[in-house]
Design a protein around this motif. Sequence first.
Motif, mmCIF file in Angstrom:
data_model
loop_
_atom_site.group_PDB
_atom_site.id
_atom_site.type_symbol
_atom_site.label_atom_id
_atom_site.label_comp_id
_atom_site.label_asym_id
_atom_site.label_seq_id
_atom_site.Cartn_x
_atom_site.Cartn_y
_atom_site.Cartn_z
ATOM 1 N N GLN A 1 0.826 -1.208 0.000
ATOM 2 C CA GLN A 1 0.000 0.000 0.000
ATOM 3 C C GLN A 1 0.862 1.261 0.000
ATOM 4 O O GLN A 1 0.564 2.230 -0.713
ATOM 5 N N LEU A 2 1.933 1.254 0.770
ATOM 6 C CA LEU A 2 2.837 2.404 0.790
ATOM 7 C C LEU A 2 3.610 2.508 -0.525
ATOM 8 O O LEU A 2 3.870 3.611 -1.014
ATOM 9 N N TYR A 3 3.966 1.367 -1.086
ATOM 10 C CA TYR A 3 4.632 1.346 -2.388
ATOM 11 C C TYR A 3 3.724 1.958 -3.452
ATOM 12 O O TYR A 3 4.181 2.707 -4.324
ATOM 13 N N ALA A 4 2.432 1.653 -3.373
ATOM 14 C CA ALA A 4 1.478 2.179 -4.353
ATOM 15 C C ALA A 4 1.359 3.695 -4.266
ATOM 16 O O ALA A 4 1.103 4.365 -5.279
ATOM 17 N N LEU A 5 1.556 4.248 -3.073
ATOM 18 C CA LEU A 5 1.453 5.697 -2.883
ATOM 19 C C LEU A 5 2.768 6.432 -3.153
ATOM 20 O O LEU A 5 2.767 7.657 -3.308
ATOM 21 N N SER A 6 3.861 5.703 -3.207
ATOM 22 C CA SER A 6 5.183 6.327 -3.303
ATOM 23 C C SER A 6 5.401 7.209 -4.531
ATOM 24 O O SER A 6 6.170 8.179 -4.450
ATOM 25 N N PRO A 7 4.770 6.942 -5.694
ATOM 26 C CA PRO A 7 4.994 7.839 -6.842
ATOM 27 C C PRO A 7 4.624 9.290 -6.583
ATOM 28 O O PRO A 7 5.136 10.191 -7.258
ATOM 29 N N ILE A 8 3.738 9.544 -5.619
ATOM 30 C CA ILE A 8 3.374 10.923 -5.288
ATOM 31 C C ILE A 8 4.609 11.716 -4.871
ATOM 32 O O ILE A 8 4.739 12.911 -5.169
ATOM 33 N N VAL A 9 5.535 11.048 -4.191
ATOM 34 C CA VAL A 9 6.784 11.687 -3.765
ATOM 35 C C VAL A 9 7.889 11.464 -4.795
ATOM 36 O O VAL A 9 8.709 12.350 -5.048
ATOM 37 N N LEU A 10 7.897 10.293 -5.407
ATOM 38 C CA LEU A 10 8.966 9.950 -6.350
ATOM 39 C C LEU A 10 9.039 10.908 -7.537
ATOM 40 O O LEU A 10 10.128 11.212 -8.024
#
Length: 206
Positions: free
Chosen positions: A102-111
């Motif tokens: 779930q955190l991996y799925a959200l990571s592009p927001i920061v990436l």
Amino acid sequence: MLTGLLLVYNQTAKTSRLDFLKNLHVFYLNRLLRMFPVLATGILLQASFQNHITDGPYWGVVAKSTDDCRQYWWTTLLYIQNLVSYGYLCLGHSWYLAVDMQLYALSPIVLVWILGGNKRSAWMALIGSLLAVLTATTIYNFIMEFQASSFAMSRSPEDSAFYTRYYYIHTFPRAAPFFVGMVFGYVLHLCRGRKVRLSKVMILNI
């Protein structure tokens, strides 16, 4: 934390913001396909005959896990078992895979800000997201009135179950270490190719 660190360190080495956005589907598919075979095999074994090769005082737990897998296997494959089927976890230890995914799925927001090449934007995204998560988690803890430890002697079994469901295996309180890992991953990226020497004082403190 390690996932966040490796995520930033590896992505900054091999892609740019534009390429990352163009291949966002590959970013997700690579992760899913890498984890799916092993996880699906574990679920299949647990749901089929694991309870037939287990005996002893712990057998009841194994049998319950088998029943849980037969009914809630889909929540594990969708990585939502920590949010949907608490108390009926198929492969109980896999709850952290759900948190991690779930955190991996959200990571592009920061990436996307990190991969832009602008250090100021990258640091603002990293520190801003970390502070936002820490602030939100602190407010969440106060609202839910959680104690500092899951092993508090004054906690009843009902309180322990509540703590486990809404804090221990919940994604929200687990987000901060992930973002801390992203910060350290970016620091390692900035030091990539450099020869870093630690002072004797720092080594002694470590």
